[in-house]
Scaffold this motif. Structure first.
Motif, short mmCIF file in Angstrom:
data_model
loop_
_atom_site.label_atom_id
_atom_site.label_comp_id
_atom_site.label_asym_id
_atom_site.label_seq_id
_atom_site.Cartn_x
_atom_site.Cartn_y
_atom_site.Cartn_z
N ARG A 424 53.52 -8.16 18.69
CA ARG A 424 53.15 -6.67 18.79
C ARG A 424 54.17 -5.81 17.82
O ARG A 424 54.07 -4.64 17.70
N ILE A 425 55.31 -6.45 17.71
CA ILE A 425 56.55 -5.86 17.02
C ILE A 425 57.17 -6.64 16.08
O ILE A 425 57.40 -7.94 16.30
N VAL A 426 56.91 -6.39 14.70
CA VAL A 426 57.42 -7.10 13.69
C VAL A 426 58.80 -6.34 13.06
O VAL A 426 58.58 -5.32 12.72
N LEU A 427 59.75 -7.22 12.78
CA LEU A 427 60.95 -6.74 12.43
C LEU A 427 61.25 -7.47 10.81
O LEU A 427 61.13 -8.74 10.90
N LEU A 428 61.15 -6.85 9.80
CA LEU A 428 61.23 -7.18 8.55
C LEU A 428 62.91 -7.02 8.12
O LEU A 428 63.20 -5.84 7.84
N ASN A 429 63.40 -8.08 7.38
CA ASN A 429 64.74 -7.88 6.78
C ASN A 429 64.59 -8.15 5.23
O ASN A 429 64.66 -9.40 4.97
N ASP A 430 64.46 -7.03 4.66
CA ASP A 430 64.38 -7.07 3.08
C ASP A 430 63.32 -8.37 2.74
O ASP A 430 63.81 -9.17 1.82
N PRO A 431 62.10 -8.26 3.06
CA PRO A 431 61.07 -9.31 2.84
C PRO A 431 60.58 -9.60 1.60
O PRO A 431 60.41 -10.67 1.18
N THR A 432 60.93 -8.76 0.49
CA THR A 432 60.59 -8.65 -1.03
C THR A 432 61.54 -9.38 -1.73
O THR A 432 61.34 -9.32 -2.98
N ARG A 433 62.67 -9.51 -1.06
CA ARG A 433 63.73 -9.92 -1.98
C ARG A 433 63.43 -10.96 -3.06
O ARG A 433 63.17 -12.25 -2.47
N GLY A 434 63.49 -10.94 -4.18
CA GLY A 434 63.35 -12.18 -5.14
C GLY A 434 62.00 -12.73 -5.15
O GLY A 434 61.73 -13.92 -5.68
N ILE A 435 60.94 -11.88 -5.08
CA ILE A 435 59.57 -12.31 -5.32
C ILE A 435 58.90 -11.40 -6.16
O ILE A 435 59.26 -10.14 -6.50
N ASP A 436 57.77 -11.65 -6.72
CA ASP A 436 57.05 -10.94 -7.96
C ASP A 436 56.26 -9.88 -7.31
O ASP A 436 55.86 -9.58 -6.41
N VAL A 437 55.87 -9.03 -8.32
CA VAL A 437 55.28 -7.90 -8.22
C VAL A 437 53.92 -8.06 -7.39
O VAL A 437 53.59 -7.05 -6.67
N GLY A 438 53.20 -9.05 -7.84
CA GLY A 438 51.75 -9.34 -7.25
C GLY A 438 52.10 -9.75 -5.78
O GLY A 438 51.31 -8.95 -4.82
N THR A 439 52.98 -10.53 -5.47
CA THR A 439 53.13 -10.84 -4.17
C THR A 439 53.51 -9.68 -3.20
O THR A 439 53.36 -9.32 -2.00
N LYS A 440 54.51 -8.80 -3.83
CA LYS A 440 54.96 -7.65 -3.28
C LYS A 440 53.82 -6.86 -2.59
O LYS A 440 53.70 -6.18 -1.59
N GLN A 441 52.92 -6.64 -3.68
CA GLN A 441 51.83 -5.73 -3.52
C GLN A 441 50.97 -6.09 -1.94
O GLN A 441 50.50 -5.47 -1.23
N GLU A 442 50.84 -7.68 -2.27
CA GLU A 442 50.21 -8.12 -1.06
C GLU A 442 50.94 -7.83 0.30
O GLU A 442 50.12 -7.61 1.32
N ILE A 443 52.29 -8.12 0.19
CA ILE A 443 52.92 -7.68 1.56
C ILE A 443 52.99 -6.29 1.84
O ILE A 443 52.90 -6.00 3.00
N TYR A 444 52.90 -5.31 0.85
CA TYR A 444 52.94 -4.06 1.47
C TYR A 444 51.24 -3.73 1.98
O TYR A 444 51.17 -3.05 2.93
N GLN A 445 50.35 -4.27 1.58
CA GLN A 445 48.92 -4.15 2.07
C GLN A 445 48.95 -4.71 3.42
O GLN A 445 48.53 -4.35 4.26
N LEU A 446 49.61 -5.99 3.37
CA LEU A 446 49.30 -6.50 4.95
C LEU A 446 50.44 -5.69 5.96
O LEU A 446 49.98 -5.68 6.94
N LEU A 447 51.60 -5.07 5.51
CA LEU A 447 52.17 -4.07 6.55
C LEU A 447 51.44 -3.04 7.04
O LEU A 447 51.31 -2.75 8.17
N ARG A 448 50.57 -2.53 5.86
CA ARG A 448 49.73 -1.29 6.35
C ARG A 448 48.80 -1.99 7.47
O ARG A 448 48.07 -1.04 8.31
N ARG A 449 48.23 -2.84 6.97
CA ARG A 449 46.93 -3.63 7.62
C ARG A 449 47.54 -3.93 9.27
O ARG A 449 46.90 -3.54 10.29
N LEU A 450 48.60 -4.43 9.34
CA LEU A 450 49.23 -4.76 10.59
C LEU A 450 49.50 -3.28 11.45
O LEU A 450 49.23 -3.30 12.55
N ALA A 451 49.85 -2.14 10.54
CA ALA A 451 50.18 -1.04 11.30
C ALA A 451 48.55 -0.37 11.80
O ALA A 451 48.62 0.14 12.97
N GLU A 452 47.56 -0.47 11.13
CA GLU A 452 46.40 -0.20 11.63
C GLU A 452 45.98 -0.96 12.53
O GLU A 452 44.98 -0.39 13.28
N GLN A 453 46.30 -2.28 12.63
CA GLN A 453 45.81 -2.91 14.06
C GLN A 453 46.59 -2.60 15.30
O GLN A 453 46.51 -3.22 16.17
#
Length: 508
Positions: A424-453
């Motif tokens: 119910r509560i997600v803590l993220l510690n610099d989760p995109t460190r060292g990953i590519d732009v495509g995967t970063k986009q997927e993580i950004y979209q996931l964060l927004r989906r989690l918030a919407e849920q």
């Protein structure tokens, strides 16, 4: 290559490498000149890591040729590559944590006297190398394990330079560094370029490429795509080369969260040792709250304190309006509280590398798929399959070691592991460190989906663009406390930088 420039110091022709049914590299070419910084770009899984492992003697190519100084070269071992003048700084550190800094820097060729290691000379050499990389504050006799990740990264760079390489390869070597340390490393790399060294620089941070690179080469899906002079392609054009499709906006639209009712997470007057001081913060359901400020101001410790990792934390924490005591990660991730922590160091803190993808995914959620002490394999498989589809985790089967995945897919496994606990509560510690732009986009979209849920998200990032693009509000940390809260029109890069420096006019 660019007309009128000297011939390459390092040249690669038609190199290929296959692992089982996976073709990691196919007929790639590459050339790097002495006295230049050559950026190697591509998504995780594009073949960059395999390529530099071939150059550094870690793995052998199936076919192809390597030329160093115009002469054919092959490296059966990392030692052979280092002896030939190629040193590589991998994103995953190669340091031995129980040895001292001086021992690590001099481990391959320690100075000797009467057949024994000359400890005094080794220490002097370590001090020289540390000063060269801007790590004068690191004690040569300190055990590496006692250093924070950013200082360990400087030791790794000093270790590589101690071998006096002709070709220096850096794989996301600044991803764990503070902004001040990054500046020191950039100054060093520019000096090494002026001294005639050939530098291959791998980074997903486009502003670093813009500042450092003379030339750029793009790999995609294990293939060579193009080499071009730095500054002749826009960032969007480069990203499109890397991902093979048109580059859309990196960040999904914000959700316009309302903060009615009791917060999902409320922190009151939280303190710990001298690192955290009287922190109060609310995070509501459906809200992404960022943690900003200069690196090392207490953001990581704050997340660890919330997850029950630190002992002696003072203050009050409420979850869904009820006071709670979080004494351990087991308390934090319990069904009653529902916290999840995505760590910054996926290799050492997020994954069990020798174990399978499947085992890593299910580990945190074993309680949810067990009855009377026995794992319900059917329920486990269903949950794993669902999270693999949700995160588009790419692997050559779930029963292979997670260590074999690309960095981006390893990070997805870390995230997927915690999503399986249904937090119910997600803590993220610099989760995109060292990953590519495509995967970063997927993580950004996931964060927004989690918030919407309805998930409450607390998101620490060292990237200002991420804080602006992903967060509804950003709490600025300074000297272990929250100095400012930015939101709405205040949330700009200028204000983030000003607030990070504790300038009182930053948000005015």
């Amino acid at each position: 290559m660019i007309d009128g420039t000297p011939g390459p110091l390092l040249r690669v022709e038609g190199v290929s490498k296959q692992y089982g049914g996976v073709r990691a590299l196919q007929d790639v070419q590459f050339a790097c000149r002495a006295g230049s910084i050559h950026a190697l770009l591509g998504e995780n899984g594009a073949g960059k890591s395999t390529f530099i492992k071939i150059l550094s003697g870690v793995v052998q190519p199936d076919r192809g040729r390597i030329f160093l100084g115009g002469a054919p070269a092959s490296f059966a071992t990392p030692g052979a590559a280092a002896d030939a003048g190629i040193s590589c700084i991998f994103q995953e550190l190669s340091l031995l944590p129980d040895l001292t800094v001086a021992d690590n820097i001099g481990i391959t060729h320690p100075p000797r006297r009467f057949g024994l290691i000359d400890k005094a000379a080794q220490r002097r050499r370590a001090e020289q190398m540390l000063a060269r990389v801007g790590g004068e504050d690191i004690h040569p006799a300190a055990p590496v394990a006692s250093l924070p990740l950013s200082r360990q990264q400087l030791v790794e760079i000093a270790k590589a330079l101690a071998r006096q390489p002709k070709v220096l390869i850096l794989d996301e070597a600044t991803s764990a560094l503070t902004a001040a340390d990054v500046s020191k490393v950039f100054t060093l790399l520019k000096r090494l370029r002026a001294e005639g060294m050939a530098i291959i620089y791998i980074s997903h941070r486009m502003h670093e490429i813009a500042e450092l690179a003379d030339e750029c080469t793009v790999f995609r899906n294990g293939r060579y795509i193009e080499t071009f002079a730095a500054g002749t392609r826009s960032d969007d054009a480069i990203v499109e080369m890397m991902i093979g499709r048109e580059y859309a906006s990196a960040f999904p639209p914000l959700g316009g969260t309302t903060r009615d009712g009791k917060p999902a997470l409320a922190v009151r007057h939280l303190s710990w040792a001298a690192e955290l001081k009287d922190i109060s913060l609310d995070v509501h359901r459906g809200e992404v709250v960022g943690l900003g400020g200069l690196d090392g101001q207490g953001q990581r410790q704050f997340l660890l304190a919330l997850f029950g990792v630190l002992l002696g934390v003072e203050g009050e924490i409420e979850v869904a309006g009820k006071p709670v005591k979080i004494s351990s990660p087991r308390d934090a991730k319990s069904r009653a509280l529902g916290l999840a922590l995505i760590p910054e160091d996926r290799k050492n803190e997020g994954l069990m590398l020798p174990m399978t993808v499947r085992e890593n995914l299910s580990f945190a959620a074993l309680d949810a798929v067990s009855r009377f002490g026995r794992i319900d394999r059917k329920a486990e498989v269903e949950m794993i399959d669902a999270v693999v589809r949700q995160l588009a985790i790419k692997s050559d089967g779930l029963d292979g070691p997670v260590a074999a995945l690309s960095g981006g897919n390893q990070q997805k496994v870390v995230i997927g592991k915690w999503l399986m606990t249904r937090p119910r509560i997600v803590l993220l510690n610099d989760p995109t460190r060292g990953i590519d732009v495509g995967t970063k986009q997927e993580i950004y979209q996931l964060l927004r989906r989690l918030a919407e849920q309805g998930t409450a998200v607390l998101f620490y990032s060292t990237d200002y663009d991420e804080l602006i693009g992903c967060c509804d509000r950003v709490a600025i940390f300074y000297d272990g406390t929250i100095s400012q809260m930015l939101q709405g029109a205040e949330l700009t890069e200028r204000n983030l930088v000003g607030a990070a420096l504790n300038l009182t006019s930053a948000a005015q």
